[in-house]
Scaffold this motif. Structure first.
Motif, PDB file in Angstrom:
ATOM      1  N   TYR A 231       0.747  -1.139   0.185  1.00  0.00           N
ATOM      2  CA  TYR A 231       0.094  -0.206   0.084  1.00  0.00           C
ATOM      3  C   TYR A 231       0.850   1.248  -0.014  1.00  0.00           C
ATOM      4  O   TYR A 231       1.790   1.324   0.439  1.00  0.00           O
ATOM      5  CB  TYR A 231      -0.929   0.107   1.358  1.00  0.00           C
ATOM      6  N   VAL A 232       0.269   2.390  -0.516  1.00  0.00           N
ATOM      7  CA  VAL A 232       0.851   3.536  -0.472  1.00  0.00           C
ATOM      8  C   VAL A 232       0.616   4.207   1.088  1.00  0.00           C
ATOM      9  O   VAL A 232      -0.547   4.180   1.221  1.00  0.00           O
ATOM     10  CB  VAL A 232       0.270   4.477  -1.637  1.00  0.00           C
ATOM     11  N   TRP A 233       1.485   5.208   1.260  1.00  0.00           N
ATOM     12  CA  TRP A 233       1.288   5.623   2.733  1.00  0.00           C
ATOM     13  C   TRP A 233       1.153   7.201   2.612  1.00  0.00           C
ATOM     14  O   TRP A 233       2.017   7.955   1.941  1.00  0.00           O
ATOM     15  CB  TRP A 233       2.510   5.391   3.511  1.00  0.00           C
ATOM     16  N   ARG A 234       0.094   7.883   3.147  1.00  0.00           N
ATOM     17  CA  ARG A 234       0.045   9.163   3.142  1.00  0.00           C
ATOM     18  C   ARG A 234      -0.276   9.927   4.464  1.00  0.00           C
ATOM     19  O   ARG A 234      -0.367  10.960   4.736  1.00  0.00           O
ATOM     20  CB  ARG A 234      -0.872   9.562   2.210  1.00  0.00           C
ATOM     21  N   LYS A 235      -0.571   8.719   5.658  1.00  0.00           N
ATOM     22  CA  LYS A 235      -1.002   9.333   6.737  1.00  0.00           C
ATOM     23  C   LYS A 235      -0.305   8.115   7.994  1.00  0.00           C
ATOM     24  O   LYS A 235       0.001   7.081   7.447  1.00  0.00           O
ATOM     25  CB  LYS A 235      -2.466   9.212   7.164  1.00  0.00           C
ATOM     26  N   ASP A 236      -0.048   8.792   9.166  1.00  0.00           N
ATOM     27  CA  ASP A 236       0.669   7.734  10.145  1.00  0.00           C
ATOM     28  C   ASP A 236       1.864   7.034   9.470  1.00  0.00           C
ATOM     29  O   ASP A 236       2.083   6.052   9.996  1.00  0.00           O
ATOM     30  CB  ASP A 236      -0.480   6.777  10.604  1.00  0.00           C
ATOM     31  N   LEU A 237       2.655   7.627   8.781  1.00  0.00           N
ATOM     32  CA  LEU A 237       3.870   7.032   8.446  1.00  0.00           C
ATOM     33  C   LEU A 237       4.964   6.759   9.426  1.00  0.00           C
ATOM     34  O   LEU A 237       5.683   5.855   9.449  1.00  0.00           O
ATOM     35  CB  LEU A 237       4.486   7.827   7.360  1.00  0.00           C
ATOM     36  N   ASP A 238       4.864   7.629  10.521  1.00  0.00           N
ATOM     37  CA  ASP A 238       5.613   7.513  11.567  1.00  0.00           C
ATOM     38  C   ASP A 238       5.517   6.071  12.258  1.00  0.00           C
ATOM     39  O   ASP A 238       6.463   5.430  12.720  1.00  0.00           O
ATOM     40  CB  ASP A 238       5.615   8.553  12.779  1.00  0.00           C
ATOM     41  N   LYS A 239       4.282   5.472  12.338  1.00  0.00           N
ATOM     42  CA  LYS A 239       4.196   4.114  12.789  1.00  0.00           C
ATOM     43  C   LYS A 239       5.026   3.169  12.018  1.00  0.00           C
ATOM     44  O   LYS A 239       5.639   2.218  12.413  1.00  0.00           O
ATOM     45  CB  LYS A 239       2.689   3.732  12.559  1.00  0.00           C
ATOM     46  N   PHE A 240       4.938   3.176  10.678  1.00  0.00           N
ATOM     47  CA  PHE A 240       5.649   2.278   9.977  1.00  0.00           C
ATOM     48  C   PHE A 240       7.346   2.507  10.003  1.00  0.00           C
ATOM     49  O   PHE A 240       7.963   1.536  10.106  1.00  0.00           O
ATOM     50  CB  PHE A 240       5.251   2.371   8.337  1.00  0.00           C
ATOM     51  N   ILE A 241       7.522   3.856   9.967  1.00  0.00           N
ATOM     52  CA  ILE A 241       9.031   4.156  10.107  1.00  0.00           C
ATOM     53  C   ILE A 241       9.442   3.802  11.565  1.00  0.00           C
ATOM     54  O   ILE A 241      10.806   3.192  11.613  1.00  0.00           O
ATOM     55  CB  ILE A 241       9.140   5.789  10.216  1.00  0.00           C
ATOM     56  N   ASP A 242       8.663   3.500  12.538  1.00  0.00           N
ATOM     57  CA  ASP A 242       8.992   3.151  13.642  1.00  0.00           C
ATOM     58  C   ASP A 242       9.438   1.673  13.738  1.00  0.00           C
ATOM     59  O   ASP A 242      10.347   1.215  14.217  1.00  0.00           O
ATOM     60  CB  ASP A 242       8.100   3.355  14.962  1.00  0.00           C
ATOM     61  N   LYS A 243       8.535   0.904  13.202  1.00  0.00           N
ATOM     62  CA  LYS A 243       9.028  -0.432  12.971  1.00  0.00           C
ATOM     63  C   LYS A 243      10.170  -0.816  11.891  1.00  0.00           C
ATOM     64  O   LYS A 243      11.113  -1.709  12.390  1.00  0.00           O
ATOM     65  CB  LYS A 243       7.691  -1.187  11.979  1.00  0.00           C
ATOM     66  N   TYR A 244      10.318   0.239  10.906  1.00  0.00           N
ATOM     67  CA  TYR A 244      11.662   0.023  10.311  1.00  0.00           C
ATOM     68  C   TYR A 244      13.010   0.365  11.138  1.00  0.00           C
ATOM     69  O   TYR A 244      14.093  -0.245  11.014  1.00  0.00           O
ATOM     70  CB  TYR A 244      11.465   1.043   9.059  1.00  0.00           C
ATOM     71  N   GLN A 245      12.710   1.165  11.937  1.00  0.00           N
ATOM     72  CA  GLN A 245      13.883   1.492  12.965  1.00  0.00           C
ATOM     73  C   GLN A 245      14.219   0.300  13.832  1.00  0.00           C
ATOM     74  O   GLN A 245      15.230   0.143  14.061  1.00  0.00           O
ATOM     75  CB  GLN A 245      13.516   2.722  13.948  1.00  0.00           C
ATOM     76  N   LYS A 246      13.198  -0.127  14.272  1.00  0.00           N
ATOM     77  CA  LYS A 246      13.310  -1.508  15.215  1.00  0.00           C
ATOM     78  C   LYS A 246      13.842  -2.785  14.393  1.00  0.00           C
ATOM     79  O   LYS A 246      14.797  -3.242  14.842  1.00  0.00           O
ATOM     80  CB  LYS A 246      11.938  -1.829  15.961  1.00  0.00           C
ATOM     81  N   TRP A 247      13.336  -2.822  13.447  1.00  0.00           N
ATOM     82  CA  TRP A 247      13.680  -4.025  12.432  1.00  0.00           C
ATOM     83  C   TRP A 247      15.230  -3.908  12.094  1.00  0.00           C
ATOM     84  O   TRP A 247      15.966  -4.868  12.068  1.00  0.00           O
ATOM     85  CB  TRP A 247      12.738  -4.236  11.358  1.00  0.00           C
TER      86      TRP A 247
END
Length: 401
Positions: A231-247
């Motif tokens: 999916y394309v992200w236009r809202k709440d991207l910080d949630k996905f970035i937080d996962k990428y930071q952890k992973w």
């Protein structure tokens, strides 16, 4: 018939879904299918960002032809040369022979590796870090992202609409079910696990390189992320970035225990089950168990990135580790898992060896800790082993506080 999705006033999704794919890259189960995302920018100049897999050629070309509405295609930007994104370069060149190929030098070399035809040098626009392509209203900046997860990868940033075309970063397994934006679906419950499984298995080894890309991306304002899968992200991207930071820093998401076991006749499974029950009695929540003989390793690898503590329990087989457990451990080592606490349980009716061999394999990984010396069972769990299992459960819990 064409099937396109409007992303912004000037940007159109022209990709396609493959719902019949059984194994992505010939390895990873894809029960929800996969999307191949491609984007068409309609400006003074027309720009196609990446192509798709050969499995969806017909749909893809219909989408492009309809979206262009008789206009020529001026530019094809290639961010990633993996065949699920570059397979249709020959079809695009055949249909639009004057299209300008925008890529970096490593991508140009790979085009020569994958295809037998030659593209005239003057038809290439070779870009490097920070170069900008103006298409009219839009300015596209190119950012190199080597080893996320191939050495040639780059991403493209549209500074006009503040869109990051992120290649395989921020992608996910799973076809797109009508909605194109992540905020239009229950992404966390329906797709987070598949996004984690995609990242950990496809990109997981390259945490430092992902960190480098995240650092570069933090220097620009991003309103939208358009990945090549999902999916394309236009809202709440910080949630996905937080996962990428952890992973990408190998930081556990939850403080709990994952138990992966390989059992032939049930003795090793019983030990794993008893340990799980003892952990639960001590207050551990959200324990996860896998029988590695029936669960594909990609799911276990994914949860290994999620959990803080991992117990591996295996019977000894042919004087070694049971086949599926050995495959899993090699997979985990290959994906560079770090910052975990491990424990091992072995079984063997006459010559237990699995515990030592599992420990040797896991010891190749960095920044991990073993809890206790491991438990050794002969054939089946007896009453004298219950205390050892209880003590292992207590030792695990002590490291979780």
């Amino acid at each position: 018939m064409y099937n396109i999705k409007k992303i912004t006033k000037d940007l159109i999704w022209v990709g396609a879904n493959d719902r019949r794919i059984a194994l992505f890259e010939g390895v990873y189960h894809a029960p929800q299918g996969v999307s191949y995302n491609s984007y068409l920018l309609m400006d003074d100049k027309t720009v196609l960002l990446d192509t798709v897999d050969k499995a969806v050629t017909h749909q893809f070309m219909e989408n492009i032809e309809n979206s262009l509405g008789g206009r020529n295609l001026d530019y094809l930007i290639i961010n990633h040369m993996e065949p699920d994104h570059c397979a249709e370069i020959p079809t695009i060149l055949q249909k639009y022979p004057t299209v300008k190929i925008v890529c970096n030098a490593k991508i140009q070399a790979m085009i020569g590796q994958f295809f037998d035809f030659e593209i005239p040098q003057e038809q290439y626009l070779i870009v490097k870090e920070g170069d900008v392509l103006n298409t009219g209203k839009h300015n596209l900046t190119f950012i190199m992202a080597p080893m996320v997860h191939w050495p040639e990868v780059m991403v493209t940033y549209d500074s006009t609409d503040k869109i990051l075309f992120s290649a395989d970063a921020f992608g996910s397994f799973g076809a797109i079910d009508g909605n194109i934006f992540a905020d239009e679906v229950d992404w966390e419950n329906r797709y987070l696990d598949e996004a984690r499984r995609y990242y950990t298995n496809i990109v997981g080894k390259y945490g430092p390189q992902v960190q480098m890309l995240l650092k570069k991306a933090s220097g620009v304002e991003i309103n939208m992320v358009c990945p090549l899968h999902g999916y394309v992200w236009r809202k709440d991207l910080d949630k996905f970035i937080d996962k990428y930071q952890k992973w990408s820093t190998y930081t556990p998401e939850i403080n709990s225990v994952l138990i992966a076991y390989a059992s032939v006749y049930g003795g090793t499974q019983n030990a794993a089950e008893i340990l799980a029950s003892k952990l639960a009695e001590l207050g551990v929540k959200d324990i996860k168990m896998f029988d590695v003989s029936v669960t594909h390793s990609s799911y276990v690898v994914s949860d290994a990135f999620k959990y803080s503590h991992i117990v591996f329990a295996s019977t000894t087989y042919n004087n070694g580790i049971f086949v599926e457990m050995e495959n899993l451990l090699h997979d985990i080592v290959a994906h560079n898992l770090q910052n975990r606490k491990f424990a091992v349980i072995e079984n063997g009716s006459w010559a237990p060896q699995a515990g030592r061999l599992m420990t040797e394999l896991l010891s190749q990984l960095k920044n991990n800790e073993f809890i206790g010396a491991g438990i050794s069972i002969k054939s089946a769990v007896k009453s004298d082993k219950i205390e050892e299992i209880e003590n292992l459960a207590k030792a695990i819990v002590d490291t979780m506080k």
